[in-house]
Design a protein around this motif. Structure first.
Motif, PDB file in Angstrom:
ATOM      1  N   ASP A 103       0.854  -1.191   0.000  1.00  0.00           N
ATOM      2  CA  ASP A 103       0.000   0.000   0.000  1.00  0.00           C
ATOM      3  C   ASP A 103       0.887   1.237   0.000  1.00  0.00           C
ATOM      4  OD1 ASP A 103      -2.264  -1.492   0.061  1.00  0.00           O
ATOM      5  OD2 ASP A 103      -2.661  -1.238   2.215  1.00  0.00           O
ATOM      6  N   ALA A 114      -4.556   4.813   1.715  1.00  0.00           N
ATOM      7  CA  ALA A 114      -3.769   3.713   1.141  1.00  0.00           C
ATOM      8  C   ALA A 114      -4.178   3.463  -0.307  1.00  0.00           C
ATOM      9  CB  ALA A 114      -3.948   2.442   1.965  1.00  0.00           C
ATOM     10  N   PRO A 174      -3.638   0.464  -2.917  1.00  0.00           N
ATOM     11  CA  PRO A 174      -3.094  -0.887  -3.160  1.00  0.00           C
ATOM     12  C   PRO A 174      -2.355  -0.936  -4.497  1.00  0.00           C
ATOM     13  CG  PRO A 174      -5.413  -0.981  -2.511  1.00  0.00           C
ATOM     14  CD  PRO A 174      -5.114   0.457  -2.813  1.00  0.00           C
TER      15      PRO A 174
END
Length: 424
Positions: A90, A98, A100
């Motif tokens: 992340d 965050a 991914p």
């Protein structure tokens, strides 16, 4: 002047490398051996909302979430032994959210081939998930299209066989009709005879009426009429069952059936629907129990026999050979092979390589879809667990060999029919 030329070349090279890095859609992070960021590209700036000035010189671990900082700290050690691929981490954007990412990490060396750092490339997992979702939908659409093609080819095959199936149904139905008509006549005579008995007529008059109405002959005939009617009804029921197996084989589970009966049924259906009446040469036992999907086997045989009949349309003396073999090493259960050979013009050298391709046909436009052999091959290999192959013969004609796995409930002694597999 030489120095200015070298500087110009260096500047052009730098601009070229910078333009390539900026145009890369995947994120790119260049770090030194200690894990400090040296350069990033525009894709990372756009994804995180952070500028390269704010990132250069900072540790890479500061750009990731807490759960991944220990993993990032190990990158300098890992790249000394090899690259890192398909790693999920992340990254934090400007707001601290965050992002991914699926990343790859590889080592970077200087002009003296010394390890000078590592390069990280990657793309958001959301994009990969969208790509996977799109690929999955395309795969499902392809499967649905394939099922529709199979159904269309089955309907086309069934359309060609309507005349043959109608003939198959016509015989028992005509028999039933004739028997019912006879029983209807008998019923009227029996009613006359019973009414006369209820009127207490004399014995002489009763015997005269009995002889006149032929009561004894009708009584002897009733058993055969009822037995024939039941046989005709069972025959109609069997034909309807076979039609259901042919039209919806994917709904049927594997079961034990007589392969010889299925071969003879498929041959009968095709020949009765065709104007061509070839000489039929058969070489198989009276019966051969097999465990498989009867509907799929029936459809494949229909397609192969129909294909052979079509190939002999211009042959002076058409001849169709259908043989059964069992092949395999001694002591092992044999595979069953169905050989269907015609004496038509055969298969061309170029055609043999594409004979099972979808929509490939050597027939005239409007005479075939080019799906029969393609679907038969798919059913033979995927649904029946067998194989289908074609052979070119030097003299004339073509031969298709439909092999099935050795799922047989018992062994059969057929030395005159089955031959051991010969080495190729």
């Amino acid at each position: 002047m030489e120095l200015e030329t070298k500087n110009a070349e260096l500047e052009n090279t730098r601009n070229f490398i910078q333009s390539v890095i900026s145009s890369i859609s995947d994120i790119l992070i260049v770090c030194d051996v200690n894990g400090n960021i040296q350069q990033v590209n525009a894709a990372l700036e756009q994804a995180t909302g952070l500028t390269s000035q704010s990132l250069v010189g900072k540790p890479l671990a500061g750009l990731t979430g807490e759960d991944y900082q220990s993993l990032i700290a190990e990158f300098p050690e890992h790249i000394r032994s090899g690259s890192i691929t398909d790693c999920e981490i992340d990254l934090l954007n400007q707001a601290g959210d965050a992002l991914p990412m699926a990343i790859n990490c590889s080592a970077r060396y200087d002009h003296k081939n010394r390890l000078s750092g590592f390069v990280i490339t990657g793309r958001p997992l959301g994009e990969l998930r969208r790509a996977y979702s799109t690929l999955h939908r395309a795969h499902e659409d392809l499967k649905n299209a394939q099922q529709q093609l199979i159904q269309s080819e089955k309907l086309a095959s069934l359309g060609r066989l309507v005349a043959g199936v109608a003939h198959e149904l016509n015989n028992p139905i005509s028999f039933l009709y004739a028997n019912m008509h006879a029983l209807k006549t008998y019923e009227s005579k029996f009613q006359t005879y019973i009414d006369a008995i209820h009127k207490n007529i004399s014995a002489e008059e009763r015997e005269r009426l009995r002889a006149e109405l032929k009561i004894d002959r009708m009584m002897d005939d009733i058993d055969s009429l009822m037995a024939g009617s039941l046989e005709g009804a069972e025959r109609v029921s069997e034909i309807i069952k076979n039609l259901r197996l042919f039209s919806t084989p994917q709904q049927e589970e594997k079961s034990c059936f007589d392969l010889v009966t299925v071969i003879e049924r498929a041959t009968s259906w095709v020949l009765k629907a065709s104007n061509l009446k070839p000489q039929i040469v058969t070489d198989y036992p009276e019966s051969l129990p097999l465990i498989n999907n009867e509907g799929h086997v029936h459809q494949i045989l229909i397609n192969l026999i129909q294909n052979a009949i079509d190939a002999m349309a211009d042959t002076a003396q058409p001849r169709l050979e259908i043989r059964l073999k069992q092949t395999g090493a001694q002591g092992r259960q044999h595979r069953v092979e169905i050989h269907i050979r015609d004496n038509g013009p055969g298969i061309g050298e170029d055609d043999i390589l594409r004979i099972f391709d979808p929509f490939y046909t050597t027939k005239a436009v409007g005479s075939g879809t080019g799906l029969g052999l393609y679907i038969s091959y798919g059913l033979a290999t995927e649904q029946c667990g067998g194989n289908l192959r074609a052979i070119r013969h030097k003299n004339q004609g073509a031969e298709f060999i439909f092999s099935l796995p050795p799922d047989q409930p018992q062994q059969h002694d057929a030395n005159n029919i089955f031959e051991p597999e010969s080495p190729q």
